[in-house]
Write an enzyme that holds these catalytic residues in place. Structure first.
Site, PDB file in Angstrom:
ATOM      1  N   GLY A 289       0.715  -1.051  -3.662  1.00  0.00           N
ATOM      2  CA  GLY A 289       1.230  -2.342  -4.096  1.00  0.00           C
ATOM      3  C   GLY A 289       2.211  -2.231  -5.248  1.00  0.00           C
ATOM      4  O   GLY A 289       3.240  -2.919  -5.275  1.00  0.00           O
ATOM      5  N   THR A 290       1.913  -1.368  -6.196  1.00  0.00           N
ATOM      6  CA  THR A 290       2.782  -1.242  -7.368  1.00  0.00           C
ATOM      7  C   THR A 290       4.169  -0.762  -6.953  1.00  0.00           C
ATOM      8  O   THR A 290       5.187  -1.314  -7.386  1.00  0.00           O
ATOM      9  CB  THR A 290       2.159  -0.261  -8.387  1.00  0.00           C
TER      10      THR A 290
ATOM     11  N   GLN B 224      -3.349  -9.251  -2.664  1.00  0.00           N
ATOM     12  CA  GLN B 224      -4.712  -9.792  -2.606  1.00  0.00           C
ATOM     13  C   GLN B 224      -4.926 -10.703  -1.408  1.00  0.00           C
ATOM     14  O   GLN B 224      -6.061 -11.081  -1.116  1.00  0.00           O
ATOM     15  CB  GLN B 224      -5.037 -10.564  -3.895  1.00  0.00           C
TER      16      GLN B 224
ATOM     17  N   CYS C 138     -10.132  -4.056 -22.734  1.00  0.00           N
ATOM     18  CA  CYS C 138     -10.215  -3.486 -24.072  1.00  0.00           C
ATOM     19  C   CYS C 138      -9.158  -2.391 -24.180  1.00  0.00           C
ATOM     20  O   CYS C 138      -9.321  -1.307 -23.650  1.00  0.00           O
ATOM     21  CB  CYS C 138     -11.599  -2.899 -24.287  1.00  0.00           C
TER      22      CYS C 138
ATOM     23  N   THR D 281       8.106  12.996   2.051  1.00  0.00           N
ATOM     24  CA  THR D 281       7.260  13.345   3.194  1.00  0.00           C
ATOM     25  C   THR D 281       6.188  12.268   3.391  1.00  0.00           C
ATOM     26  O   THR D 281       5.526  11.865   2.434  1.00  0.00           O
ATOM     27  CB  THR D 281       6.599  14.721   2.949  1.00  0.00           C
TER      28      THR D 281
ATOM     29  N   SER E 263      -1.120  -3.598  -0.133  1.00  0.00           N
ATOM     30  CA  SER E 263      -1.734  -2.359  -0.615  1.00  0.00           C
ATOM     31  C   SER E 263      -2.915  -2.000   0.299  1.00  0.00           C
ATOM     32  O   SER E 263      -3.754  -2.867   0.582  1.00  0.00           O
ATOM     33  CB  SER E 263      -2.221  -2.572  -2.044  1.00  0.00           C
ATOM     34  N   GLY E 264      -3.000  -0.736   0.707  1.00  0.00           N
ATOM     35  CA  GLY E 264      -4.041  -0.318   1.650  1.00  0.00           C
ATOM     36  C   GLY E 264      -5.454  -0.452   1.108  1.00  0.00           C
ATOM     37  O   GLY E 264      -6.361  -0.890   1.815  1.00  0.00           O
ATOM     38  N   HIS E 265      -5.642  -0.110  -0.171  1.00  0.00           N
ATOM     39  CA  HIS E 265      -7.018  -0.017  -0.664  1.00  0.00           C
ATOM     40  C   HIS E 265      -7.641  -1.365  -0.991  1.00  0.00           C
ATOM     41  O   HIS E 265      -8.810  -1.442  -1.350  1.00  0.00           O
ATOM     42  CB  HIS E 265      -7.094   0.928  -1.881  1.00  0.00           C
TER      43      HIS E 265
HETATM   44  N1  PLP Z   1      -0.433  -6.750  -6.992  1.00  0.00           N
HETATM   45  C1  PLP Z   1      -1.636  -7.317  -7.090  1.00  0.00           C
HETATM   46  C2  PLP Z   1      -1.768  -8.798  -6.982  1.00  0.00           C
HETATM   47  C3  PLP Z   1      -2.768  -6.519  -7.296  1.00  0.00           C
HETATM   48  O1  PLP Z   1      -3.972  -7.085  -7.386  1.00  0.00           O
HETATM   49  C4  PLP Z   1      -2.607  -5.119  -7.390  1.00  0.00           C
HETATM   50  C5  PLP Z   1      -3.767  -4.248  -7.673  1.00  0.00           C
HETATM   51  O2  PLP Z   1      -4.681  -4.626  -8.362  1.00  0.00           O
HETATM   52  C6  PLP Z   1      -1.327  -4.571  -7.267  1.00  0.00           C
HETATM   53  C7  PLP Z   1      -0.258  -5.421  -7.069  1.00  0.00           C
HETATM   54  C8  PLP Z   1      -1.097  -3.104  -7.333  1.00  0.00           C
HETATM   55  O3  PLP Z   1      -1.509  -2.467  -6.147  1.00  0.00           O
HETATM   56  P1  PLP Z   1      -1.818  -0.899  -6.101  1.00  0.00           P
HETATM   57  O4  PLP Z   1      -3.128  -0.688  -6.762  1.00  0.00           O
HETATM   58  O5  PLP Z   1      -1.862  -0.568  -4.635  1.00  0.00           O
HETATM   59  O6  PLP Z   1      -0.692  -0.216  -6.786  1.00  0.00           O
END
Ligand code: PLP
Length: 406
Positions: free
Chosen positions: A71-72, A178, A324, A236, A198-200
């Site tokens: 996702g990032t 999400q 924190c 890759t 995001s896969g996880h």
């Molecule tokens: N965007 C949202 C709304 C998220 O909740 C998250 C992860 O918590 C991300 C982006 C980032 O995803 P990733 O952990 O796959 O980089």
């Protein structure tokens, strides 16, 4: 009892079927999908199958799916790729409650001279669509609004947002990390240009994600040095991860309706039980427009970290609305944007469920939490009246508004 895992917005357990599908690509079929020989080259068709599966979940074309590392990366790619493709436009529009992958990236752009509008939200975590429309000038390069908030689960009205942004002929990126797998998303009907996954977060593997790029969208390649992903994202391929994400999307599509109902019922049971049995508990965010798996609850006068610690001793995993960091308790920017009072924002806990949770687990949490909260509240200087919350807020130097959420 094993860990009661209620932190599924942080990450999810990988589905056994996903792992089974990935295993050959982690063991015997370890070739490079770009190789000329059959040993590697045969993997290309598996990547394309995964692309089809993601596209089927989103109702888009497979050619519009770009695999990323998560996702990032997808969020960064959308923002940086759009700005690099059209350097004339210098204005970004986001909400104040975006995930740091969007927010921090855009704030960095502001430091580099771009204009950034961060649209406020109300006490329910909803944004004013009039304010959104008002922010959309001709210089806007990209509007980036999340589908659903990771901390509160609040869902933005994406169809109306898309209508407004596309009505002005502007580009719209949606962080749907999400939402995908929890809500139905139909990209034939929802006219967004870019969308992150995001896969996880949907019972797939970590370190793999997707950026949907609608055909015709101008997006500069942001990782260069290879031809992979049609030249958009060099490197890759993470074959096992991509295969796993494809399978996770297939399973999400199959189970979406049943799971939404089942998980929402468990979430509602948890929320009702905690509100009933824990004094000073309140829900943060718009409960009518919310992910089925999430509830964010503030326990007045107690520290979220302390709650989490005691919950951890009981084998319950959740997360807190404040992190924190570097010795200071920095309250969540999301709850702050919603104006959650100082005495509540620090005691906010996000419970996020998944298809693996059971009613027995939820009932265990409901049974154990009141004692946790009571014990901490007895120790709370705020609850005893020994410390004035307003003074404490000023001491922390990070709170503009201590008053109640109205
Ligand atoms: N965007 C949202 C709304 C998220 O909740 C998250 C992860 O918590 C991300 C982006 C980032 O995803 P990733 O952990 O796959 O980089």
């Amino acid at each position: 009892m094993d860990t009661v895992y209620l932190d599924n917005n942080a990450t999810t357990r990988m589905d056994d079927e996903v792992l089974a599908e990935m295993m050959p690509y982690l063991t015997t079929l370890y070739g490079n999908a770009s190789s000329m020989h059959t040993f590697g080259g045969q993997l290309g068709s598996k990547i394309e199958e995964a692309r089809q599966r993601v596209a089927a979940l989103l109702n888009c074309e497979a050619s519009e799916i770009v695999f990323t590392s998560g996702g990032t990366e997808s969020d960064n790619a959308a923002i940086n790729g759009v700005l690099a493709a059209d350097t004339a436009k210098r204005h970004l529009v986001i909400s104040r409650v975006e995930h740091p992958a969007v927010r921090t990236t855009c704030q960095l752009k502001r430091k580099q001279g771009y204009q950034l509008s961060e649209l406020p939200v109300n006490a329910a975590g909803q944004m004013s669509l009039d304010e959104l429309a008002g922010a959309l000038g001709d210089n806007v390069a990209l509007v980036s609004i999340m589908y659903a908030n990771n901390e509160t689960g609040v869902i933005f009205p994406m169809e109306r947002i898309a209508e407004i942004v596309k009505g002005r002929g502007l580009l719209l990126h949606v962080d749907a990390v999400q939402a995908v797998g929890k809500l139905p998303i139909d990209l034939q009907r929802l006219p967004v240009d870019l969308l992150s996954i995001s896969g996880h977060k949907l019972h797939g593997p970590k370190g793999v994600g997707v950026l949907f790029v609608r055909r015709g969208t101008r997006l500069a390649p942001y990782l260069t040095g290879g031809h992979q992903e049609s030249g958009r994202r060099a490197g890759t391929e993470n074959v096992a991860g991509i295969v796993g994400l494809g399978k996770a999307c297939e399973l999400a599509g199959q189970h979406l309706d049943d799971e939404r109902r089942r998980v929402a019922a468990l979430r509602d049971r948890l929320e009702a039980g905690l509100l009933r049995d824990c004094a000073g508990a309140r829900v943060n965010g718009d409960t009518r427009n919310r992910l089925p798996n999430t509830t964010n609850i503030s326990f007045e006068f107690v520290e979220g970290e302390a709650i989490l610690l005691l919950m951890d001793h009981l084998g319950i995993a959740a997360s807190s609305g404040s992190a924190c960091t570097s010795g200071s308790l920095e309250p969540s920017h999301v709850l702050r944007a919603m104006g959650v009072p100082y005495t509540c924002v620090h005691g906010s806990i996000r419970f996020s469920l998944s298809r693996y949770n059971t009613q027995a687990e939820i009932d265990y949490v409901i049974r154990e939490m009141p004692a946790v909260i009571n014990r901490l509240r007895q120790m709370s200087l705020f609850a005893q009246g020994a410390v004035d919350p307003e003074q404490a807020a000023r001491f922390h130097g990070m709170w503009d508004r201590v008053g109640s959420q109205s």
